[in-house]
Structures are given as structure tokens and as C-alpha cells.
Scaffold this motif. Structure first.
Motif, PDB file in Angstrom:
ATOM      1  N   ASP A   1     -14.971 -29.180 -18.942  1.00 56.08           N
ATOM      2  CA  ASP A   1     -13.962 -28.777 -19.931  1.00 56.08           C
ATOM      3  C   ASP A   1     -14.174 -29.447 -21.284  1.00 56.08           C
ATOM      4  OD1 ASP A   1     -12.861 -27.257 -17.940  1.00 56.08           O
ATOM      5  OD2 ASP A   1     -11.380 -28.776 -17.363  1.00 56.08           O
ATOM      6  N   ARG A   2     -14.503 -30.747 -21.283  1.00 54.58           N
ATOM      7  CA  ARG A   2     -14.500 -31.492 -22.540  1.00 54.58           C
ATOM      8  C   ARG A   2     -15.835 -32.140 -22.878  1.00 54.58           C
ATOM      9  NH1 ARG A   2      -9.536 -35.468 -22.377  1.00 54.58           N
ATOM     10  NH2 ARG A   2     -10.307 -35.796 -24.515  1.00 54.58           N
ATOM     11  N   GLY A   3     -16.824 -32.080 -22.005  1.00 55.41           N
ATOM     12  CA  GLY A   3     -18.139 -32.563 -22.335  1.00 55.41           C
ATOM     13  C   GLY A   3     -18.404 -33.994 -21.925  1.00 55.41           C
ATOM     14  N   LEU A   4     -19.580 -34.499 -22.340  1.00 56.85           N
ATOM     15  CA  LEU A   4     -20.046 -35.818 -21.913  1.00 56.85           C
ATOM     16  C   LEU A   4     -19.178 -36.949 -22.443  1.00 56.85           C
ATOM     17  CD1 LEU A   4     -23.954 -35.737 -22.070  1.00 56.85           C
ATOM     18  CD2 LEU A   4     -22.536 -36.396 -20.126  1.00 56.85           C
ATOM     19  N   ASP A   5     -18.730 -36.855 -23.672  1.00 56.67           N
ATOM     20  CA  ASP A   5     -17.981 -37.959 -24.268  1.00 56.67           C
ATOM     21  C   ASP A   5     -16.737 -38.274 -23.453  1.00 56.67           C
ATOM     22  OD1 ASP A   5     -17.086 -39.924 -25.904  1.00 56.67           O
ATOM     23  OD2 ASP A   5     -16.833 -38.684 -27.689  1.00 56.67           O
ATOM     24  N   ALA A   6     -15.944 -37.257 -23.165  1.00 51.52           N
ATOM     25  CA  ALA A   6     -14.717 -37.482 -22.398  1.00 51.52           C
ATOM     26  C   ALA A   6     -15.019 -37.891 -20.963  1.00 51.52           C
ATOM     27  CB  ALA A   6     -13.861 -36.222 -22.420  1.00 51.52           C
ATOM     28  N   ALA A   7     -16.045 -37.264 -20.352  1.00 47.50           N
ATOM     29  CA  ALA A   7     -16.352 -37.581 -18.961  1.00 47.50           C
ATOM     30  C   ALA A   7     -16.837 -39.018 -18.817  1.00 47.50           C
ATOM     31  CB  ALA A   7     -17.397 -36.608 -18.430  1.00 47.50           C
ATOM     32  N   LEU A   8     -17.736 -39.462 -19.705  1.00 45.16           N
ATOM     33  CA  LEU A   8     -18.233 -40.839 -19.619  1.00 45.16           C
ATOM     34  C   LEU A   8     -17.163 -41.843 -19.995  1.00 45.16           C
ATOM     35  CD1 LEU A   8     -21.826 -40.406 -21.093  1.00 45.16           C
ATOM     36  CD2 LEU A   8     -21.111 -40.444 -18.707  1.00 45.16           C
ATOM     37  N   SER A   9     -16.273 -41.512 -20.916  1.00 46.89           N
ATOM     38  CA  SER A   9     -15.161 -42.410 -21.248  1.00 46.89           C
ATOM     39  C   SER A   9     -14.252 -42.591 -20.044  1.00 46.89           C
ATOM     40  CB  SER A   9     -14.370 -41.849 -22.430  1.00 46.89           C
ATOM     41  OG  SER A   9     -15.190 -41.769 -23.581  1.00 46.89           O
ATOM     42  N   GLY A  10     -14.050 -41.507 -19.262  1.00 49.08           N
ATOM     43  CA  GLY A  10     -13.252 -41.632 -18.046  1.00 49.08           C
ATOM     44  C   GLY A  10     -13.922 -42.528 -17.023  1.00 49.08           C
ATOM     45  N   VAL A  11     -15.252 -42.414 -16.881  1.00 49.82           N
ATOM     46  CA  VAL A  11     -15.973 -43.301 -15.959  1.00 49.82           C
ATOM     47  C   VAL A  11     -15.837 -44.748 -16.396  1.00 49.82           C
ATOM     48  CG1 VAL A  11     -18.257 -43.910 -15.076  1.00 49.82           C
ATOM     49  CG2 VAL A  11     -17.594 -41.510 -15.254  1.00 49.82           C
ATOM     50  N   ALA A  12     -16.003 -45.013 -17.686  1.00 57.28           N
ATOM     51  CA  ALA A  12     -15.921 -46.382 -18.190  1.00 57.28           C
ATOM     52  C   ALA A  12     -14.523 -46.961 -18.011  1.00 57.28           C
ATOM     53  CB  ALA A  12     -16.319 -46.408 -19.661  1.00 57.28           C
ATOM     54  N   ALA A  13     -13.501 -46.124 -18.141  1.00 55.33           N
ATOM     55  CA  ALA A  13     -12.128 -46.625 -18.015  1.00 55.33           C
ATOM     56  C   ALA A  13     -11.797 -47.055 -16.600  1.00 55.33           C
ATOM     57  CB  ALA A  13     -11.149 -45.547 -18.484  1.00 55.33           C
ATOM     58  N   ARG A  14     -12.478 -46.542 -15.618  1.00 59.06           N
ATOM     59  CA  ARG A  14     -12.189 -46.886 -14.225  1.00 59.06           C
ATOM     60  C   ARG A  14     -12.953 -48.120 -13.749  1.00 59.06           C
ATOM     61  NH1 ARG A  14     -12.762 -41.199 -13.853  1.00 59.06           N
ATOM     62  NH2 ARG A  14     -14.884 -41.456 -13.035  1.00 59.06           N
ATOM     63  N   LEU A  15     -13.829 -48.672 -14.555  1.00 52.18           N
ATOM     64  CA  LEU A  15     -14.625 -49.817 -14.132  1.00 52.18           C
ATOM     65  C   LEU A  15     -13.895 -51.118 -14.424  1.00 52.18           C
ATOM     66  CD1 LEU A  15     -18.181 -48.694 -15.320  1.00 52.18           C
ATOM     67  CD2 LEU A  15     -17.204 -48.550 -13.025  1.00 52.18           C
ATOM     68  N   PRO A  16     -14.192 -52.154 -13.638  1.00 53.12           N
ATOM     69  CA  PRO A  16     -13.489 -53.442 -13.844  1.00 53.12           C
ATOM     70  C   PRO A  16     -14.048 -54.267 -15.001  1.00 53.12           C
ATOM     71  CG  PRO A  16     -14.966 -53.589 -11.963  1.00 53.12           C
ATOM     72  CD  PRO A  16     -15.012 -52.172 -12.411  1.00 53.12           C
ATOM     73  N   ILE A  17     -15.130 -53.846 -15.625  1.00 58.52           N
ATOM     74  CA  ILE A  17     -15.688 -54.585 -16.756  1.00 58.52           C
ATOM     75  C   ILE A  17     -15.617 -53.696 -17.999  1.00 58.52           C
ATOM     76  CG2 ILE A  17     -17.246 -55.926 -15.292  1.00 58.52           C
ATOM     77  CD1 ILE A  17     -19.531 -54.089 -16.203  1.00 58.52           C
ATOM     78  N   PRO A  18     -15.561 -54.289 -19.189  1.00 56.49           N
ATOM     79  CA  PRO A  18     -15.509 -53.472 -20.405  1.00 56.49           C
ATOM     80  C   PRO A  18     -16.840 -52.751 -20.640  1.00 56.49           C
ATOM     81  CG  PRO A  18     -15.686 -55.792 -20.964  1.00 56.49           C
ATOM     82  CD  PRO A  18     -15.453 -55.740 -19.483  1.00 56.49           C
ATOM     83  N   VAL A  19     -16.752 -51.469 -20.975  1.00 61.76           N
ATOM     84  CA  VAL A  19     -17.931 -50.635 -21.228  1.00 61.76           C
ATOM     85  C   VAL A  19     -17.718 -49.923 -22.561  1.00 61.76           C
ATOM     86  CG1 VAL A  19     -19.365 -48.734 -20.426  1.00 61.76           C
ATOM     87  CG2 VAL A  19     -18.335 -50.294 -18.763  1.00 61.76           C
ATOM     88  N   ARG A  20     -18.678 -50.101 -23.461  1.00 67.88           N
ATOM     89  CA  ARG A  20     -18.622 -49.390 -24.742  1.00 67.88           C
ATOM     90  C   ARG A  20     -19.423 -48.107 -24.610  1.00 67.88           C
ATOM     91  NH1 ARG A  20     -21.597 -48.584 -29.304  1.00 67.88           N
ATOM     92  NH2 ARG A  20     -23.367 -49.672 -28.334  1.00 67.88           N
ATOM     93  N   VAL A  21     -18.800 -46.984 -24.936  1.00 64.07           N
ATOM     94  CA  VAL A  21     -19.430 -45.672 -24.816  1.00 64.07           C
ATOM     95  C   VAL A  21     -19.561 -45.066 -26.210  1.00 64.07           C
ATOM     96  CG1 VAL A  21     -19.269 -43.350 -23.855  1.00 64.07           C
ATOM     97  CG2 VAL A  21     -18.508 -45.321 -22.506  1.00 64.07           C
ATOM     98  N   ALA A  22     -20.788 -44.722 -26.581  1.00 66.84           N
ATOM     99  CA  ALA A  22     -21.043 -44.087 -27.880  1.00 66.84           C
ATOM    100  C   ALA A  22     -21.835 -42.810 -27.628  1.00 66.84           C
ATOM    101  CB  ALA A  22     -21.835 -45.023 -28.789  1.00 66.84           C
ATOM    102  N   VAL A  23     -21.210 -41.655 -27.895  1.00 68.03           N
ATOM    103  CA  VAL A  23     -21.815 -40.348 -27.674  1.00 68.03           C
ATOM    104  C   VAL A  23     -21.895 -39.616 -29.008  1.00 68.03           C
ATOM    105  CG1 VAL A  23     -21.662 -38.139 -26.466  1.00 68.03           C
ATOM    106  CG2 VAL A  23     -20.952 -40.247 -25.315  1.00 68.03           C
ATOM    107  N   ASP A  24     -23.096 -39.248 -29.412  1.00 67.49           N
ATOM    108  CA  ASP A  24     -23.309 -38.542 -30.674  1.00 67.49           C
ATOM    109  C   ASP A  24     -24.107 -37.274 -30.375  1.00 67.49           C
ATOM    110  OD1 ASP A  24     -23.592 -37.716 -33.259  1.00 67.49           O
ATOM    111  OD2 ASP A  24     -25.077 -39.226 -33.805  1.00 67.49           O
ATOM    112  N   LEU A  25     -23.394 -36.163 -30.154  1.00 65.71           N
ATOM    113  CA  LEU A  25     -24.023 -34.895 -29.821  1.00 65.71           C
ATOM    114  C   LEU A  25     -23.484 -33.814 -30.756  1.00 65.71           C
ATOM    115  CD1 LEU A  25     -23.885 -34.942 -25.900  1.00 65.71           C
ATOM    116  CD2 LEU A  25     -25.832 -35.457 -27.367  1.00 65.71           C
TER     117      LEU A  25
END
Length: 419
Positions: free
Chosen positions: A295-319
Motif C-alpha cells: 500500500d505505502r511502499g518501502l519507506d513505510a514498511a521498513l519504518s514499521g520494522v524498525a519501530a518494532r525492534l528493541p534498539i534504535p534504527v535510523r531508516v533513510a529511504v530515497d526513491l
């Protein structure tokens, strides 16, 4: 009955395809001789030292070569049902560059070699085979020719019967030899036509690679579509039933206050297990094909994955634009699995994910500040890097992992995303 069948096999097998093959040989004779006058003209102008006329036969040969090639293809298609493969086209264009490109292609000069060199040689063989058939037919029918003579001629020449018997026997022998000679010549001509008039070995390999790549892309697309279907069926079917079950159990626990304590505990336990089953099913569906990715592409999907992890993850998607669904799914699963490995094995405190498109390549980089030591070639160990490399290779991507002891670990993935 068995004797009749045996005679049919022995006598009929050699002649079963001889008619089509002989017609193929006869039809090829004028095509094979077509360039001979041009080469005789060329030799004559060279012998007469006429440099102004000498290039004309060569140019005419280049002009008639494609026409002769078309004639050869139609000959094989019409008479023996064989389709000669075509070489790769040099490309469209009507300017002088395209003309030069056509004149310098190997396919054209292979055709010239066939018509100008192999063609006259095949013409000699064609004439020889046709002559064998003609002599065989005339000799085998010698008694027909004799009885066609006037009666007084047959009576005055008493020795003709013995000679006719020998000639007829020789003609029958040639009749049995004719199909084999014709078949051998047809096989030789067909092989030469496939090599010189068809694509080269390099072109065949290129076509084979292209066909395999297209077939593999179709398999990947079908597998991705199947994952989407399973995700949709689970989401709309089993997941909804579990949610309904959990709601009903929650209502039963809240409204039925006069239940025995044992029954209440059973309902509470069933309600808890239903909610856990829903959570597990959600994770399974997300692992198959997350709806947010579609529905929303890689940026939203990877941000959701990062939000569920116990460590901080910086996600930068430029498409600037979304890649194909297959490449997008591979990128998502690679990042998701890599981050899972970071949490489980890397002992990292943070991770970075960068996704950008550079030309026709989707670049994915996953880095962490963990202990390092990840080995792509190591068997086992729970790293899952070999599986990631295979998933990337399925779309002709490249996978590399740099993880020295003590860290950091950097996974770099390049995925082709050409339109």
C-alpha cells in the motif's frame, strides 16, 4: 500378413520421405546457382582489369543475399516443415550509419559465405543426386522402354533381354541408394544452413540466457503473487475468525459472572491463547507479505520494522519512484532479516538502514555497531546470510557483507530495477 508388413517396412521406409527431400534438393538448385553468374562476372572484370566495374558484382551479391536467404527459409518451411532460426536483427534505422552497421554484421557475411561459397558446392551435389535419381528411374523402367519400341525392333535384337535385365537390376539398386544419398545431402545442407543462415553460437547463448531470465522472472512473480494470495486469505479468513473467537471469549468472561471458578479459568486461558494466536498469525502474515509494503511502499514498511525492534534504527529511504513489486519485496525481506540478525547476534546498540536508487540500481545498506564477525561462508551459526545472498541472487542482484571482528558490520545489496 507378417511377410507383407515386413516388405512394407523394408521397401517403403527408404522412400517414405524421399519425395519431400528430393523436392527440397531440386528447389535448392536454382538458389544455389544464383550467385554463380555474379562471381563469374567478378572474375571476368578482374581478368580484364576493369576496376570501375569490379565492385558491381560484389554489391549485387550483397543486395541479393537477403533475398536468397528468404528463399532458403521458405524452401525448408514449405517442403520439410523446418523453420530455420533467424539471427539477431541489426536494429532499425535508414541513415548511413545503420547501412554500414548492416553491412558489417557477421550474420550478413555468414549468409554471403553460404550463398557464394557453400551454395555452388551444394549445387554440384544437388545435380549429382538428381542425376542418380534420373538414371535410376530410367534404368529401372528399361523393360517399359523396350516394350514401347516397335515389334520388329524387339524381334530383330534378341540380345536385348539380357542387357535389359542387368540395367534394370542396376536401376533398382540405384533406387534404393537414392533415398540415402538424398537424406545425407539434406542433412548436410540443413546443418550448413543452420550454422551460416541462423544465429551464431553467441547469439544462441544470449537468447537462451534471456529466455531463462524471463522464465525465472515469471516464476518469481508467480511466487510473489502466491504469497500475496496466502496473506490475503489468512487476513480475511483465519485471522478474522480468531478475532471473532477472542471477542466472544472476552464477552463470555465479562458477562457470565455466575460461572464456577474452574470454568472461568478455562475461558480466561482460551481467551489468552486466542490473542496469542492472533499475534502469531499477524507476524506470519507480515512475514509473508506485509500489506503496508504493497500500500505505502518501502519507506513505510521498513519504518514499521524498525519501530518494532528493541534498539534504535535510523531508516533513510530515497526513491523517486517505486521499483517493481518483486525487487521491492526482496529489498524489504533482506532488510527485515538483516535487522533481525542484528538484534539476535550482533550485540549492537543501534543500526542504520539506507535505501536509495542510483541509476538503474537499488542500493540497500544495513549497518550496525555490533561485535562483528559475521561470515557469509560459515555454515550454520544462525546468521542467515547465505539465505539473504540467495534471495538477492534470485533477481540478479549482488550481496556483500563486511564484518570484521569487533565490528562494525555493513551489508550492501545492489538490486537491478531497470524498467
Amino acid at each position: 500378413m507378417q511377410l507383407t508388413t515386413w516388405l512394407q517396412l523394408v521397401l517403403g521406409r527408404p522412400f517414405r520421405r524421399a519425395g519431400h527431400r528430393t523436392a527440397l534438393v531440386a528447389a535448392g538448385l536454382p538458389l544455389h546457382l544464383a550467385v554463380v553468374p555474379l562471381w563469374l562476372w567478378l572474375l571476368g572484370t578482374m581478368a580484364a582489369l576493369v576496376p570501375a566495374v569490379t565492385p558491381l558484382p560484389v554489391l549485387l551479391t550483397l543486395v541479393v543475399t537477403p533475398l536468397l536467404t528468404v528463399g532458403q527459409r521458405r524452401r525448408y518451411r514449405a517442403l520439410v516443415g523446418k523453420e530455420l532460426p533467424r539471427p539477431a536483427a541489426p536494429g532499425p534505422g535508414r541513415n548511413w550509419k545503420s547501412a554500414v552497421r548492416r553491412l558489417t554484421t557477421r550474420a550478413l557475411w555468414r549468409q554471403v559465405c553460404y550463398h557464394a561459397v557453400a551454395g555452388p558446392l551444394f549445387a554440384v551435389l544437388d545435380l549429382a543426386v538428381l542425376a542418380v535419381w534420373a538414371v535410376a528411374l530410367v534404368a529401372a523402367s528399361m523393360y517399359v522402354w523396350i516394350w514401347a519400341l516397335p515389334p520388329q525392333w524387339r524381334v530383330t535384337d534378341l540380345g536385348h533381354t539380357t542387357q535389359a535385365a542387368y540395367i534394370t537390376a542396376g536401376g533398382l539398386a540405384l533406387l534404393f541408394l537414392g533415398p540415402r544419398l538424398t537424406g545425407a545431402l539434406v542433412r548436410l545442407e540443413t546443418r550448413a544452413a543452420e550454422v551460416l543462415l541462423g544465429p551464431s553460437r553467441t547469439e544462441k547463448l544470449a537468447r537462451r540466457v534471456a529466455d531463462l531470465a524471463e522464465s525465472r522472472a515469471g516464476v518469481l512473480d508467480a511466487a510473489d503473487a502466491e504469497r500475496r494470495r496466502i496473506e490475503r486469505d489468512l487476513h480475511d479468513g483465519a485471522q478474522q475468525r480468531l478475532v471473532s473467537l477472542a471477542v466472544n471469549l472476552g464477552l463470555a468472561r465479562s458477562t457470565l459472572g455466575d460461572l464456577p471458578e474452574d470454568a472461568r479459568k478455562v475461558i480466561e486461558e482460551a481467551h489468552r491463547e486466542a490473542k496469542e494466536a492472533i499475534a502469531e498469525l499477524n507476524n506470519l502474515v507480515r512475514g509473508l507479505h506485509p500489506a503496508v509494503l504493497e500500500d505505502r511502499g518501502l519507506d513505510a514498511a521498513l519504518s514499521g520494522v524498525a519501530a518494532r525492534l528493541p534498539i534504535p534504527v535510523r531508516v533513510a529511504v530515497d526513491l523517486p519512484q517505486r521499483p517493481s513489486p518483486t525487487v521491492e519485496a526482496v529489498a524489504y525481506f533482506v532488510v527485515s532479516e538483516a535487522l533481525t540478525n542484528v538484534v539476535k547476534h550482533a550485540q549492537a546498540t543501534r543500526a542504520d538502514v539506507t535505501v536509495e536508487r542510483i541509476g538503474e540500481t537499488l542500493l540497500v545498506v544495513v549497518a550496525d555497531d555490533g561485535a562483528g564477525g559475521a561470515d557469509l561462508a560459515a555454515a550454520g551459526g544462525g546468521t542467515g546470510l547465505a539465505g539473504l545472498a540467495k534471495r538477492v541472487a534470485s533477481v540478479d542482484g549482488t550481496f556483500s557483507c563486511r564484518s570484521p571482528a569487533g565490528g562494525p558490520t555493513v551489508i550492501t545489496v545492489e538490486l537491478p530495477c531497470a524498467p
